[in-house]
Design an enzyme around this catalytic site. Structure first.
Site, PDB file in Angstrom:
ATOM      1  N   LYS A   1       0.837  -1.209   0.000  1.00 34.26           N
ATOM      2  CA  LYS A   1       0.000   0.000   0.000  1.00 34.26           C
ATOM      3  C   LYS A   1       0.871   1.258   0.000  1.00 34.26           C
ATOM      4  O   LYS A   1       0.617   2.192  -0.754  1.00 34.26           O
ATOM      5  CB  LYS A   1      -0.929  -0.036   1.213  1.00 34.26           C
ATOM      6  CG  LYS A   1      -1.913   1.116   1.267  1.00 34.26           C
ATOM      7  CD  LYS A   1      -3.217   0.730   1.933  1.00 34.26           C
ATOM      8  CE  LYS A   1      -3.096   0.526   3.424  1.00 34.26           C
ATOM      9  NZ  LYS A   1      -2.947   1.781   4.170  1.00 34.26           N
TER      10      LYS A   1
ATOM     11  N   ARG B   1       2.831   5.903  -3.311  1.00 40.11           N
ATOM     12  CA  ARG B   1       3.989   6.684  -3.738  1.00 40.11           C
ATOM     13  C   ARG B   1       4.234   6.549  -5.239  1.00 40.11           C
ATOM     14  O   ARG B   1       4.656   7.508  -5.891  1.00 40.11           O
ATOM     15  CB  ARG B   1       5.231   6.252  -2.940  1.00 40.11           C
ATOM     16  CG  ARG B   1       5.182   6.768  -1.484  1.00 40.11           C
ATOM     17  CD  ARG B   1       6.156   6.012  -0.604  1.00 40.11           C
ATOM     18  NE  ARG B   1       6.282   6.551   0.740  1.00 40.11           N
ATOM     19  CZ  ARG B   1       5.418   6.342   1.738  1.00 40.11           C
ATOM     20  NH1 ARG B   1       4.326   5.608   1.538  1.00 40.11           N
ATOM     21  NH2 ARG B   1       5.634   6.847   2.933  1.00 40.11           N
TER      22      ARG B   1
ATOM     23  N   ASP C   1       1.817  -1.012  11.964  1.00 39.60           N
ATOM     24  CA  ASP C   1       0.492  -1.475  11.528  1.00 39.60           C
ATOM     25  C   ASP C   1       0.218  -2.923  11.930  1.00 39.60           C
ATOM     26  O   ASP C   1      -0.878  -3.433  11.684  1.00 39.60           O
ATOM     27  CB  ASP C   1       0.366  -1.338  10.006  1.00 39.60           C
ATOM     28  CG  ASP C   1       0.340   0.118   9.579  1.00 39.60           C
ATOM     29  OD1 ASP C   1      -0.079   0.975  10.386  1.00 39.60           O
ATOM     30  OD2 ASP C   1       0.746   0.409   8.436  1.00 39.60           O
TER      31      ASP C   1
ATOM     32  N   LYS D   1      -4.455   5.937  14.620  1.00 40.78           N
ATOM     33  CA  LYS D   1      -4.520   5.277  13.306  1.00 40.78           C
ATOM     34  C   LYS D   1      -5.978   5.298  12.816  1.00 40.78           C
ATOM     35  O   LYS D   1      -6.765   6.108  13.276  1.00 40.78           O
ATOM     36  CB  LYS D   1      -3.966   3.854  13.419  1.00 40.78           C
ATOM     37  CG  LYS D   1      -2.470   3.828  13.715  1.00 40.78           C
ATOM     38  CD  LYS D   1      -1.668   4.389  12.565  1.00 40.78           C
ATOM     39  CE  LYS D   1      -0.187   4.428  12.876  1.00 40.78           C
ATOM     40  NZ  LYS D   1       0.568   5.095  11.818  1.00 40.78           N
TER      41      LYS D   1
ATOM     42  N   ARG E   1      -7.565  -3.142   9.566  1.00 42.00           N
ATOM     43  CA  ARG E   1      -6.661  -4.070  10.266  1.00 42.00           C
ATOM     44  C   ARG E   1      -7.319  -4.659  11.508  1.00 42.00           C
ATOM     45  O   ARG E   1      -7.018  -5.789  11.905  1.00 42.00           O
ATOM     46  CB  ARG E   1      -5.331  -3.389  10.594  1.00 42.00           C
ATOM     47  CG  ARG E   1      -4.617  -2.940   9.334  1.00 42.00           C
ATOM     48  CD  ARG E   1      -3.134  -2.807   9.452  1.00 42.00           C
ATOM     49  NE  ARG E   1      -2.634  -1.980   8.355  1.00 42.00           N
ATOM     50  CZ  ARG E   1      -2.368  -2.411   7.111  1.00 42.00           C
ATOM     51  NH1 ARG E   1      -2.514  -3.690   6.807  1.00 42.00           N
ATOM     52  NH2 ARG E   1      -1.945  -1.594   6.178  1.00 42.00           N
TER      53      ARG E   1
HETATM   54  C1  S3P Z   1       2.616   4.773   6.181  1.00 38.07           C
HETATM   55  C2  S3P Z   1       3.168   5.136   7.369  1.00 38.07           C
HETATM   56  C3  S3P Z   1       2.631   4.707   8.670  1.00 38.07           C
HETATM   57  C4  S3P Z   1       1.611   3.580   8.549  1.00 38.07           C
HETATM   58  C5  S3P Z   1       0.688   3.767   7.398  1.00 38.07           C
HETATM   59  C6  S3P Z   1       1.451   3.882   6.097  1.00 38.07           C
HETATM   60  C7  S3P Z   1       3.238   5.274   4.944  1.00 38.07           C
HETATM   61  O1  S3P Z   1       2.007   5.818   9.279  1.00 38.07           O
HETATM   62  O2  S3P Z   1       0.881   3.432   9.744  1.00 38.07           O
HETATM   63  O3  S3P Z   1      -0.217   2.687   7.319  1.00 38.07           O
HETATM   64  O4  S3P Z   1       2.941   4.747   3.849  1.00 38.07           O
HETATM   65  O5  S3P Z   1       4.043   6.213   5.030  1.00 38.07           O
HETATM   66  P1  S3P Z   1       2.890   6.860  10.132  1.00 38.07           P
HETATM   67  O6  S3P Z   1       3.988   7.256   9.256  1.00 38.07           O
HETATM   68  O7  S3P Z   1       2.008   8.026  10.439  1.00 38.07           O
HETATM   69  O8  S3P Z   1       3.307   6.096  11.356  1.00 38.07           O
END
Ligand code: S3P
Length: 448
Positions: free
Chosen positions: A28, A33, A327, A354, A403
């Site tokens: 994901k 990105r 996560d 989250k 999740r």
């Molecule tokens: C992610 C960063 C994480 C993660 C999210 C995806 C990302 O969040 O929990 O599911 O793709 O940069 P945080 O960077 O806020 O911890």
């Protein structure tokens, strides 16, 4: 409350051994990105293995609204005709990022240094989540943000014209915040420096380098110092998205706790900024073989052979490991329920912001299933009941959190009595094939 229309209750029943190959979808984080960086490159980026989960589809729509041409050519095969750094147009309407914190925060960063205005919103879960962690650093570029109380969505972001690079030390260990600043720095003059004391997932750094950005990462005793030079021309790329280790966690953990299981999960990332769950499971005594290590889509990966493990022990998870498995705590707390002894998870207060308050959601759901749990603001402790020990026979609330939904369905495959969830609809955000994949391995899931 449901993410997409009416709630879809689902029940997991004690399941026979899980067998077979679990091919989980694309990552994901990398999928978001690929679309965003593709939109900022000049020319056509080609993507294979894109996660076609709702979160990523919402980011694809957003990139179209900012002027990129995003097309699907076949399952997982997409192209993005980028507009170049600084080429974003002002969207004609509100940008709806659905359930995705990553989507909204990265996109805010991307438009923050262009002289355009955009209004962002999301579903009821996303509208509760704090955006100040991103808009505060972005204000150092001159970006303005007007949101609801507490920095909540809907929020209007007014991009800064002629921004200059900034130097910022992260206050929270967050790859989303780091990435938002780097993306904003792309269209700022001079250098943007982000200092992170704890390493968080590094996909933005790796991919920006691939797209031709001038970026360095210096590892020091104070943490990582990431320096980006603004106004590059990003070159379009061919991105092969590797499988998502956070999605792989669900079949892996299911196989560990469902008696007699023996499955293969190919291509699971061993990126050190993502593999904390796998280290933790091995320390607990999980039977996981890491076969055929190699590089795929620029990420180190291995094929995992996972067998039912009736000898897992509760452990103290090192708090500094949290960013590399942030996560995965919900599903780890399910595995911990089937281990012997207690599993102590400290330094996890980020879980409270989250898609839901994941400490609270897991604690309440596990208690309803007969598991003893302790919690405080920053800690979750699960008292394991041993293999097959969880009574189950309860309904867990999922709070529009994919999740949480998948974690309790996995628990129900190994508990004594079925476990229901009030709403399985959020699962489409990250793992649209979850139900088919798990039933294909031998899991029993029923609607209602
Ligand atoms: C992610 C960063 C994480 C993660 C999210 C995806 C990302 O969040 O929990 O599911 O793709 O940069 P945080 O960077 O806020 O911890």
């Amino acid at each position: 409350m449901s993410a997409h229309g009416s709630a879809q209750p689902m029940t997991a029943h004690k399941s026979g051994p899980l067998k077979g190959v679990a091919e989980v979808p694309g990552d994901k984080s990398i999928s978001h990105r690929a679309l965003i960086f593709g939109a900022m490159a000049l020319g056509e980026t080609k993507i294979t293995g894109l996660l076609e989960g709702q979160d990523v589809l919402d980011t694809a729509s957003a990139m179209r609204a900012f002027g990129a041409t995003v097309l699907q050519h076949g399952p997982g095969a997409w192209s993005v005709q980028g507009v170049g750094v600084g080429g974003f147009q002002e969207p004609a309407d509100v940008i709806d990022c659905g359930n995705s914190g990553t989507g909204v925060r990265l996109i805010m960063g991307t438009m923050a240094t262009s002289p355009i205005t955009a209004t962002f919103t999301g579903d009821a879960s996303l509208r509760k989540r704090p955006m100040g962690r991103v808009t505060e650093p972005l204000s150092e570029f001159g970006t303005k943000a007007y949101g609801r109380k507490g920095g909540r969505l809907p929020m209007t972001v007014v991009g800064a014209a002629d921004a200059k690079g900034i130097r910022h030390t992260l206050k929270v260990a967050s790859a989303q915040v780091k990435s938002a600043i780097l993306l904003a720095g792309l269209n700022a003059e001079g250098q943007t420096v982000v200092i992170e004391k704890e390493s968080t997932r590094d996909h933005s750094e790796r991919m920006l380098l691939g797209f031709g950005a001038d970026l360095t990462v210096e590892k020091t005793a104070q943490g990582n110092i990431i320096t980006l030079t603004g106004r590059p021309t990003l070159r379009p790329q061919t991105v092969a998205v590797p499988r998502d280790p956070s999605s792989a966690a669900f079949p892996v953990c299911a196989a560990l706790i469902v008696e007699g299981s023996d499955i293969m999960v190919p291509g699971v990332s061993q990126n050190l900024t993502r593999n904390g769950l796998y280290l933790t499971l091995v320390e607990m005594g999980a039977d996981i073989e890491f076969q055929n290590p190699r590089t795929e889509g620029g990420e180190p990966v291995a094929d995992l052979r996972v067998r039912f493990s009736d000898n897992m022990k509760g452990i103290e998870v090192p708090p500094e490991r949290a960013p590399s498995m942030i996560d995965e705590y919900p599903i780890l707390s399910v595995v911990a329920s089937f281990a012997t002894g207690k599993t102590v998870m400290r330094g996890v207060k980020e879980l409270r912001v989250k898609e839901s308050d994941r400490i609270d959601a897991m604690a309440r759901g596990l208690e309803a299933c007969g598991v003893k749990v302790e919690e405080d603001e920053d800690t979750l402790i699960v008292h394991g009941m041993g293999p097959g020990g969880m009574p189950g026979g309860a309904t867990a609330k999922t709070h529009i959190d994919h999740r949480i939904a998948m974690s309790f369905l996995v628990a129900g495959m190994a508990a004594q009595k079925p476990i229901s969830i009030d709403d399985a609809s959020p699962i489409v955000t990250s793992f649209p094939i979850f139900e088919g994949l798990m039933t294909g391995l031998g899991g029993t899931l029923t609607q209602g």
